[in-house]
Design a protein around this motif. Structure first.
Motif, mmCIF file in Angstrom:
data_model
loop_
_atom_site.group_PDB
_atom_site.id
_atom_site.type_symbol
_atom_site.label_atom_id
_atom_site.label_comp_id
_atom_site.label_asym_id
_atom_site.label_seq_id
_atom_site.Cartn_x
_atom_site.Cartn_y
_atom_site.Cartn_z
ATOM 1 N N ILE A 211 0.829 -1.208 0.000
ATOM 2 C CA ILE A 211 0.000 0.000 0.000
ATOM 3 C C ILE A 211 0.863 1.259 0.000
ATOM 4 O O ILE A 211 0.390 2.359 -0.316
ATOM 5 N N TYR B 181 -10.522 0.110 2.270
ATOM 6 C CA TYR B 181 -9.218 0.292 2.903
ATOM 7 C C TYR B 181 -8.803 -0.966 3.661
ATOM 8 O O TYR B 181 -7.652 -1.417 3.576
ATOM 9 N N PRO C 87 -3.730 -6.660 -0.632
ATOM 10 C CA PRO C 87 -3.440 -5.450 -1.414
ATOM 11 C C PRO C 87 -3.366 -5.685 -2.922
ATOM 12 O O PRO C 87 -2.311 -5.526 -3.559
ATOM 13 N N LEU D 56 -3.973 -2.697 -7.031
ATOM 14 C CA LEU D 56 -3.683 -1.337 -6.578
ATOM 15 C C LEU D 56 -3.775 -0.381 -7.764
ATOM 16 O O LEU D 56 -3.539 -0.761 -8.904
ATOM 17 N N GLU E 60 -4.564 5.505 -1.876
ATOM 18 C CA GLU E 60 -3.687 4.611 -1.122
ATOM 19 C C GLU E 60 -2.759 5.381 -0.192
ATOM 20 O O GLU E 60 -2.423 4.901 0.896
#
Length: 777
Positions: free
Chosen positions: A232, A370, A377, A380, A449
């Motif tokens: 992240i 989130y 993750p 992204l 992010e």
């Protein structure tokens, strides 16, 4: 496999491993170029480009003032005042890139350019010149650099001697650009590595009493590894602009460390240190103020929390925050403006047009996302703009988010009083995320992010504590404990590291980032528009026509998607007009989309520049495009009728390509009133008058043009012909004599030959013979 305590106590080895891992994770960003918001804070920020000379303005101006040509644009609610990262960028630019004006009397040049500058809210001509010249180093390919730079220098009337120095300096600066990018990315990774070190130091103080087992003694080290390896963080570290986030968090952690040292030693020097490092933190980014709550909470959880110690430890942080807010209030339209000026553009206010229920359902969904990205993750993206995250109704996911966050809140409240370490992680996460959660106030975007950079430490604390403390309690087999606990940690860290290194590749430059992430954010208007813009730029540099058209067609496909998502998206409409032109020279489509832009933004400067100053203008000399040009200009005429170029090109096209002298004279006469000193307007109007038989009007136009440009040969020839038509032979002879003298001096054989024929027509055979003889010698 039993890991001995002696390895855990070797903190210098831990420091080395943390530092090394930081560079392993982000080493592949060091050769990256500029990307995304780097233009705002570096390549197009006038204060940063001024280097050391820009520092006073960096500390006395709102961040966006350095990017926009106009100050106080109030683009984002509450303003942005983050001078520390800009200071580092300015120092790097000063000592690595330098200035285009080195070797010149810069003060004299600045004074000359700014002598008529009076609007203090506008960027000065000297600053604008510096900005435009530096921008060529990014936007122009090598073969076009000098030509583009000379056009800019022409606009500012730079003298020949100065021009040579500036062009040479820009050539040197272009060669230094890779080094500048390398050092900027290296500094980012260094600050991130130092963040890992200070985090390990903080965690070692926090968990000093949690070393009753081998597993618990590893808590500081593995929580740090979980944090620094999390994917992240790629946006913050791989994007140079993210340095504000890194420094703010690094300095905030340092303030927390010094607060613990004060509580443990009662030495006042740690309070002074806490004040200074936290001052740097808040001057880096406002989000650091969350540590006003985090520091006393950390002392409560990990030192038993005496109220006096908590109160004293927070005083330096409060004082630093007060100093920051006081200075910020002098230069920025303050916190009071947050939420007052609500933007009606969804690219600046993602929630615009939503009712309250939809807005908060979308916020809750974003907050749940989130958590998902912290746990898993993937994928992204840099872009969470509308409508990568769709507007939500109160169905399962927003309700589930409420349940999750309420459960975490209840646990945190009960854990607070019992000083549960996991509860601290939950509270740390919640406090760190609060300013960008859209719950307290709208920040204009659904999520990003980078907004969860600091908050992810709370998640790392929870994860590390669950695996190293809680998991061994449920496992009875000692060998299984070792293999499972450390195996799980190394698996998670390994997967995170692989994802981080892989994700870094997307941040190489704008083209790679935007054409990669549009596949993830396919429902985002911004992502589609940005990818299209980069594809168009790339296509313009291609000589392979099939590949060029392939890129343009892909850009058009993305733009159709962007406009479908956001029909009033001005940037997408402009790019669509551009793409239609470059693909097939389709003026009809180009003007169609530009017209839509002008309906939304009647004074749009980009459309005006595209129509009257770009390569699109070259197509105006194509007879086959004349009706498309006329139809297009008349379509946009209600918005651009006050621009002399609109009337000029309409009149010019009507006269040259449609033989409609009435329309030509009508529009050219309007253009003459709007710009009476334009030679091209006067010349075309003079021709139109002459063809229509109005020789007096024609002669007047050409004589007026000659007054403006007395050296123009073509104007003199046209004026001679018209003076003869009106019977003013003496003036015609005088002009011919000027031409003869000029042509003899320059040995202009073609000019002399043409002049000889004119002399013959007016009966000046002797002069005709002289001109003809000289033309053939």
């Amino acid at each position: 496999m039993m890991l001995e305590r002696k390895y855990m106590k070797s903190k210098w080895l831990n420091y080395g491993l943390i530092f090394l891992l930081s560079f392993i994770l982000f080493g592949n960003t060091l050769r990256h170029q500029y990307a995304l918001d780097d233009a705002i804070v570096i390549t197009e920020n006038e204060y940063v480009l001024n280097g050391i000379d820009g520092i006073p303005e960096i500390f006395s101006q709102e961040l966006f003032n350095g990017f926009f040509d106009e100050k106080n644009k109030d683009l984002v609610a509450g303003g942005r005042y983050r001078p520390v990262s800009l200071l580092t960028f300015a120092m790097e630019y000063e000592f690595i890139m330098g200035s285009p004006f080195e070797g010149l009397d810069e003060l004299d040049l600045e004074k000359r350019l700014n002598q008529n500058h009076s609007n203090k809210n506008q960027i000065s001509p000297f600053q604008k010149l510096n900005k435009e010249l530096n921008k060529t180093l990014i936007t122009l390919k090598d073969s076009d650099l000098e030509k583009g730079q000379n056009l800019i220098l022409d606009k500012y009337q730079i003298r020949d001697k100065e021009r040579k120095v500036i062009i040479e300096r820009l050539r040197i600066m272009k060669g230094k650009q890779p080094a500048h990018q390398f050092i900027s990315h290296t500094v980012n990774v260094l600050f991130f590595a130092f963040t890992g070190l200070i985090l390990f130091m903080v965690l070692s103080l926090m968990f000093r009493d949690d070393s009753n087992s081998v597993f618990q003694a590893w808590l500081p080290f593995f929580i740090t590894l979980l944090f620094i390896s999390h994917p992240i963080h790629t946006e913050v570290v791989a994007n140079i602009k993210g340095r504000d986030e890194i420094i703010a968090f690094f300095m905030s952690l340092w303030a927390l460390y010094l607060s613990f040292k004060y509580v443990d030693t009662q030495k006042i020097k740690y309070l002074f240190g806490s004040f200074w490092v936290f001052l740097v933190a808040v001057f880096s980014k406002e989000v650091a103020v969350t540590f006003i709550a985090i520091i006393p909470l950390a002392i409560w959880f990990f030192r038993g929390g005496k109220w006096k110690e908590m109160g004293v430890s927070i005083l330096p942080v409060l004082l630093a925050s007060f100093v920051y807010l006081l200075i910020r209030a002098l230069y920025v339209e303050g916190i009071a403006s947050i939420g007052v000026h609500e933007s009606t553009e969804i690219m600046n206010n993602s929630f615009y047009g939503m009712d309250v229920m939809t807005k908060y359902a979308t916020i809750l969904y974003s907050l749940l996302l989130y958590l998902k990205l912290l746990i898993f993750p993937h994928p992204l993206t840099y872009d969470y703009y509308p409508y990568h995250i769709a507007a939500q109704s109160w169905d399962f996911w927003p309700i589930f988010s409420v349940v999750v966050y309420l459960s975490l809140a209840v646990y945190a409240i009960f854990g607070l009083f019992k000083r549960h370490k996991i509860a601290f992680g939950v509270i740390f996460f919640a406090i760190s995320l609060a300013p960008t959660s859209n719950i307290l106030f709208s920040i204009g975007a659904f999520m990003n992010e980078r907004f969860i950079y600091g908050a992810s430490l709370g998640f790392s604390i929870i994860t590390g504590y669950l695996i190293l403390v809680k998991l061994p309690l449920v496992l009875k087999n000692e060998n299984l404990k070792n293999y499972l606990v450390f195996g799980l940690l190394f698996t998670i860290i390994g997967l995170y590291s692989f994802k981080t290194i892989d994700r870094n590749r997307a941040w190489e430059n704008d083209f790679v980032l935007m054409t990669t992430d549009v596949k993830t954010s396919s429902n985002s208007a911004k992502s589609n528009c940005s990818a299209a813009g980069k594809l168009i730029e790339y296509a313009m540099d291609l000589e392979d026509k099939p590949q060029r058209n392939q890129n343009l067609n892909q850009a058009i496909e993305y733009l159709h998607q962007a406009i479908r998502i956001h029909p009033s998206y001005v940037d997408a409409l402009i790019l669509m007009g551009n793409a239609q032109f470059w693909l097939s020279k389709n003026l009809d489509s180009t003007f169609y989309y530009y017209h839509q832009v002008l309906q939304l933004s009647p004074n749009n400067q980009i459309v005006q520049d595209n129509l009257f100053q770009s390569r699109i203008k070259l197509e105006y000399d194509n007879p086959q495009q004349s009706m498309s040009l006329i139809n297009g200009l008349e379509l946009v005429y209600p918005y651009l009728k006050d621009k002399w170029q609109t009337n000029y090109f309409l009149g010019r096209t009507y006269g040259r390509y449609q033989n409609n002298l009435h329309k030509a004279i009508e529009y050219l006469s309007i253009a003459k009133k709007q710009n009476p000193n334009s030679i091209e307007v006067l010349e075309d109007l003079g021709v139109a008058f002459g063809i229509s038989g109005n020789f007096e009007g024609s002669s007047h136009c050409f004589m007026q043009a000659l007054e403006i440009d007395p050296k123009s040969t073509n104007l003199k020839f046209n004026a001679v012909n018209l003076l003869l038509q009106t019977g003013d032979r003496q003036k015609a002879k005088d002009l011919c004599q000027q031409l003869l003298d000029e042509f003899l001096k320059k040995n202009n054989k073609s000019g002399l030959q043409k002049l000889a024929y004119i002399y013959q027509d007016i009966g000046e055979q002797e002069l005709a013979d002289i001109a003809l003889k000289k033309s053939i010698e």
